[in-house]
Design a protein around this motif. Structure first.
Motif, PDB file in Angstrom:
ATOM      1  N   LEU A  42       0.806  -1.221   0.000  1.00 62.11           N
ATOM      2  CA  LEU A  42       0.000   0.000   0.000  1.00 62.11           C
ATOM      3  C   LEU A  42       0.837   1.268   0.000  1.00 62.11           C
ATOM      4  O   LEU A  42       0.408   2.308  -0.493  1.00 62.11           O
ATOM      5  N   ALA A  43       2.025   1.207   0.575  1.00 57.96           N
ATOM      6  CA  ALA A  43       2.919   2.366   0.634  1.00 57.96           C
ATOM      7  C   ALA A  43       4.314   1.857   0.956  1.00 57.96           C
ATOM      8  O   ALA A  43       4.475   0.799   1.579  1.00 57.96           O
ATOM      9  N   ALA A  44       5.329   2.609   0.551  1.00 61.62           N
ATOM     10  CA  ALA A  44       6.710   2.196   0.790  1.00 61.62           C
ATOM     11  C   ALA A  44       7.609   3.422   0.853  1.00 61.62           C
ATOM     12  O   ALA A  44       7.338   4.433   0.194  1.00 61.62           O
ATOM     13  N   ASN A  45       8.660   3.333   1.660  1.00 63.94           N
ATOM     14  CA  ASN A  45       9.628   4.425   1.659  1.00 63.94           C
ATOM     15  C   ASN A  45      10.615   4.222   0.509  1.00 63.94           C
ATOM     16  O   ASN A  45      10.558   3.219  -0.223  1.00 63.94           O
ATOM     17  N   ALA A  46      11.513   5.167   0.349  1.00 62.46           N
ATOM     18  CA  ALA A  46      12.400   5.162  -0.823  1.00 62.46           C
ATOM     19  C   ALA A  46      13.271   3.912  -0.878  1.00 62.46           C
ATOM     20  O   ALA A  46      13.477   3.330  -1.952  1.00 62.46           O
ATOM     21  N   LEU A  47      13.786   3.472   0.277  1.00 63.58           N
ATOM     22  CA  LEU A  47      14.684   2.326   0.264  1.00 63.58           C
ATOM     23  C   LEU A  47      13.920   1.026  -0.014  1.00 63.58           C
ATOM     24  O   LEU A  47      14.455   0.105  -0.650  1.00 63.58           O
ATOM     25  N   ALA A  48      12.678   0.945   0.423  1.00 62.63           N
ATOM     26  CA  ALA A  48      11.856  -0.222   0.086  1.00 62.63           C
ATOM     27  C   ALA A  48      11.557  -0.257  -1.410  1.00 62.63           C
ATOM     28  O   ALA A  48      11.544  -1.327  -2.031  1.00 62.63           O
ATOM     29  N   GLU A  49      11.323   0.914  -1.990  1.00 65.08           N
ATOM     30  CA  GLU A  49      11.115   0.971  -3.435  1.00 65.08           C
ATOM     31  C   GLU A  49      12.369   0.528  -4.174  1.00 65.08           C
ATOM     32  O   GLU A  49      12.299  -0.194  -5.175  1.00 65.08           O
ATOM     33  N   LEU A  78      18.746 -11.399  -3.750  1.00 63.48           N
ATOM     34  CA  LEU A  78      19.830 -11.171  -4.701  1.00 63.48           C
ATOM     35  C   LEU A  78      19.391 -10.023  -5.595  1.00 63.48           C
ATOM     36  O   LEU A  78      18.587 -10.194  -6.509  1.00 63.48           O
ATOM     37  N   HIS A  79      19.905  -8.834  -5.283  1.00 62.15           N
ATOM     38  CA  HIS A  79      19.492  -7.630  -6.006  1.00 62.15           C
ATOM     39  C   HIS A  79      20.448  -7.392  -7.175  1.00 62.15           C
ATOM     40  O   HIS A  79      21.673  -7.444  -6.994  1.00 62.15           O
ATOM     41  N   PRO A  80      19.944  -7.128  -8.362  1.00 63.84           N
ATOM     42  CA  PRO A  80      20.825  -6.964  -9.526  1.00 63.84           C
ATOM     43  C   PRO A  80      21.791  -5.796  -9.407  1.00 63.84           C
ATOM     44  O   PRO A  80      22.840  -5.790 -10.059  1.00 63.84           O
ATOM     45  N   ALA A  81      21.485  -4.803  -8.567  1.00 62.13           N
ATOM     46  CA  ALA A  81      22.355  -3.631  -8.460  1.00 62.13           C
ATOM     47  C   ALA A  81      23.443  -3.771  -7.402  1.00 62.13           C
ATOM     48  O   ALA A  81      24.542  -3.231  -7.559  1.00 62.13           O
ATOM     49  N   VAL A  82      23.152  -4.503  -6.313  1.00 63.76           N
ATOM     50  CA  VAL A  82      24.113  -4.550  -5.196  1.00 63.76           C
ATOM     51  C   VAL A  82      24.446  -5.965  -4.730  1.00 63.76           C
ATOM     52  O   VAL A  82      25.225  -6.143  -3.795  1.00 63.76           O
ATOM     53  N   LEU A  95      22.672   0.784  -2.161  1.00 62.15           N
ATOM     54  CA  LEU A  95      21.394   0.741  -2.880  1.00 62.15           C
ATOM     55  C   LEU A  95      20.633   2.050  -2.712  1.00 62.15           C
ATOM     56  O   LEU A  95      20.064   2.585  -3.669  1.00 62.15           O
ATOM     57  N   GLY A  96      20.648   2.610  -1.501  1.00 64.25           N
ATOM     58  CA  GLY A  96      19.997   3.882  -1.270  1.00 64.25           C
ATOM     59  C   GLY A  96      20.616   5.007  -2.067  1.00 64.25           C
ATOM     60  O   GLY A  96      19.908   5.854  -2.624  1.00 64.25           O
ATOM     61  N   SER A  97      21.948   5.005  -2.142  1.00 72.84           N
ATOM     62  CA  SER A  97      22.652   6.039  -2.917  1.00 72.84           C
ATOM     63  C   SER A  97      22.331   5.919  -4.403  1.00 72.84           C
ATOM     64  O   SER A  97      22.084   6.921  -5.085  1.00 72.84           O
ATOM     65  N   LEU A  98      22.338   4.699  -4.915  1.00 76.62           N
ATOM     66  CA  LEU A  98      22.029   4.487  -6.329  1.00 76.62           C
ATOM     67  C   LEU A  98      20.609   4.918  -6.665  1.00 76.62           C
ATOM     68  O   LEU A  98      20.354   5.545  -7.689  1.00 76.62           O
ATOM     69  N   HIS A  99      19.686   4.601  -5.750  1.00 75.00           N
ATOM     70  CA  HIS A  99      18.286   4.973  -5.978  1.00 75.00           C
ATOM     71  C   HIS A  99      18.109   6.482  -5.951  1.00 75.00           C
ATOM     72  O   HIS A  99      17.389   7.043  -6.790  1.00 75.00           O
ATOM     73  N   ALA A 100      18.792   7.142  -5.006  1.00 76.08           N
ATOM     74  CA  ALA A 100      18.684   8.604  -4.901  1.00 76.08           C
ATOM     75  C   ALA A 100      19.241   9.262  -6.160  1.00 76.08           C
ATOM     76  O   ALA A 100      18.685  10.251  -6.658  1.00 76.08           O
ATOM     77  N   THR A 101      20.328   8.704  -6.687  1.00 72.62           N
ATOM     78  CA  THR A 101      20.941   9.267  -7.886  1.00 72.62           C
ATOM     79  C   THR A 101      20.001   9.093  -9.084  1.00 72.62           C
ATOM     80  O   THR A 101      19.839   9.994  -9.927  1.00 72.62           O
ATOM     81  N   THR A 102      19.373   7.930  -9.145  1.00 72.24           N
ATOM     82  CA  THR A 102      18.455   7.641 -10.247  1.00 72.24           C
ATOM     83  C   THR A 102      17.242   8.566 -10.224  1.00 72.24           C
ATOM     84  O   THR A 102      16.759   9.028 -11.266  1.00 72.24           O
ATOM     85  N   MET A 103      16.753   8.855  -9.016  1.00 75.64           N
ATOM     86  CA  MET A 103      15.544   9.656  -8.868  1.00 75.64           C
ATOM     87  C   MET A 103      15.807  11.146  -8.992  1.00 75.64           C
ATOM     88  O   MET A 103      14.873  11.935  -9.178  1.00 75.64           O
TER      89      MET A 103
END
Length: 274
Positions: free
Chosen positions: A129-136, A223-227, A265-273
């Motif tokens: 129903l909702a997620a924070n940035a790191l969950a996304e 197993l995350h493809p990015a990290v 993963l958080g840094s990569l996501h922040a950069t992407t967004m």
């Protein structure tokens, strides 16, 4: 899904037990998998005809005492025992309260206040129903990251993402079985189970075991493809002002490889967004 939920549950759990599991001496060729109805009745101290009527749905109002005896006879754990009572409507003081899928602003603010921990809210049918940035970011391999059961069984990314897929699959089905005990007529649950059954033989096999599992805490391996590999523990909290909603929070062991991977993963996501 039929309306004989109690009978189906008893039949499935009986089929999952072998005579030697409960100390029953078996003679001759057995025509059924698992225990016979008569054997369960003897173990529970109830009339065999009465137990047969329970399985067939001709008797639907067993007492709490009878259910407790059946729970012991079938070697049910705490989650399955509670589920048995839910199916029979004998949970003391139980008044089902429909859930809402609206996540309040205070809860969203709470999740966003922990940027180092993936946090998300689900309902009884495991819709996200909702997620924070790191969950996304954690669930970014899925398109969309909308329902934990659909993601595990129907999304091609599921078997790669969940390193211990079999464990995840069993737990996921157990959570949905618990939801079926709480709200068996939920149209969303019926539609979800229908879709999963039509398209996933693995789901159908696990669903037919009637295994029940509450979502509390556990360790998940991804197993995350990015990290790469991640080992995270999760804690599940009930949202008191929105019955049926649960807040799930993942954490990594401090200063572990998984903790460093989460930070990356958080840094990569922040950069992407950005």
């Amino acid at each position: 899904m039929t309306d004989n939920h109690l009978g189906e549950f008893l039949r499935a759990r009986r089929a999952g037990l072998r005579p030697q599991d409960v100390g029953v001496v078996s003679h001759g060729v057995r025509r059924v998998s698992g225990l016979r109805r008569e054997e369960v009745a003897v173990l529970a101290g109830v009339n065999a005809d009465y137990y047969t009527r329970l399985e067939q749905g001709r008797e639907r109002h067993p007492s709490a005492h009878v259910l407790d005896a059946l729970g012991r006879a079938l070697r049910l754990d705490a989650d399955a025992h509670a589920h048995l009572h839910q199916l029979a409507g004998t949970v003391p003081g139980n008044q089902f309260t429909p859930t809402t899928d609206r996540v309040g602003p205070a809860l969203r603010q709470l999740m966003d206040g922990y940027p180092g921990a993936p946090a998300f809210v689900i309902n009884r049918t495991l819709d996200v129903l909702a997620a924070n940035a790191l969950a996304e970011a954690l669930h970014s391999p899925f398109a969309p990251a909308d329902n934990l059961a659909r993601m595990a069984f129907l999304d091609p990314a599921g078997r790669r993402f969940y390193s211990r897929w079999n464990h995840t699959a069993e737990a996921t089905v157990g959570h949905l079985r618990q939801a079926a005990g709480l709200d068996p007529d939920n149209p969303r649950l019926r539609d979800l189970v229908r879709a999963l059954t039509e398209h996933s033989p693995d789901f159908t096999r696990l669903w037919n075991t009637h295994a029940v599992q509450g979502k509390t805490q556990d360790t998940k391996h991804f197993l995350h493809p990015a990290v790469g590999a991640l080992s995270l523990t999760y804690l599940t909290l009930d949202v008191r002002d929105a019955p049926g909603q649960q807040l799930v929070v993942y954490q990594a062991e401090p200063d572990s490889p998984s903790a460093h991977a989460l930070t990356l993963l958080g840094s990569l996501h922040a950069t992407t967004m950005s």
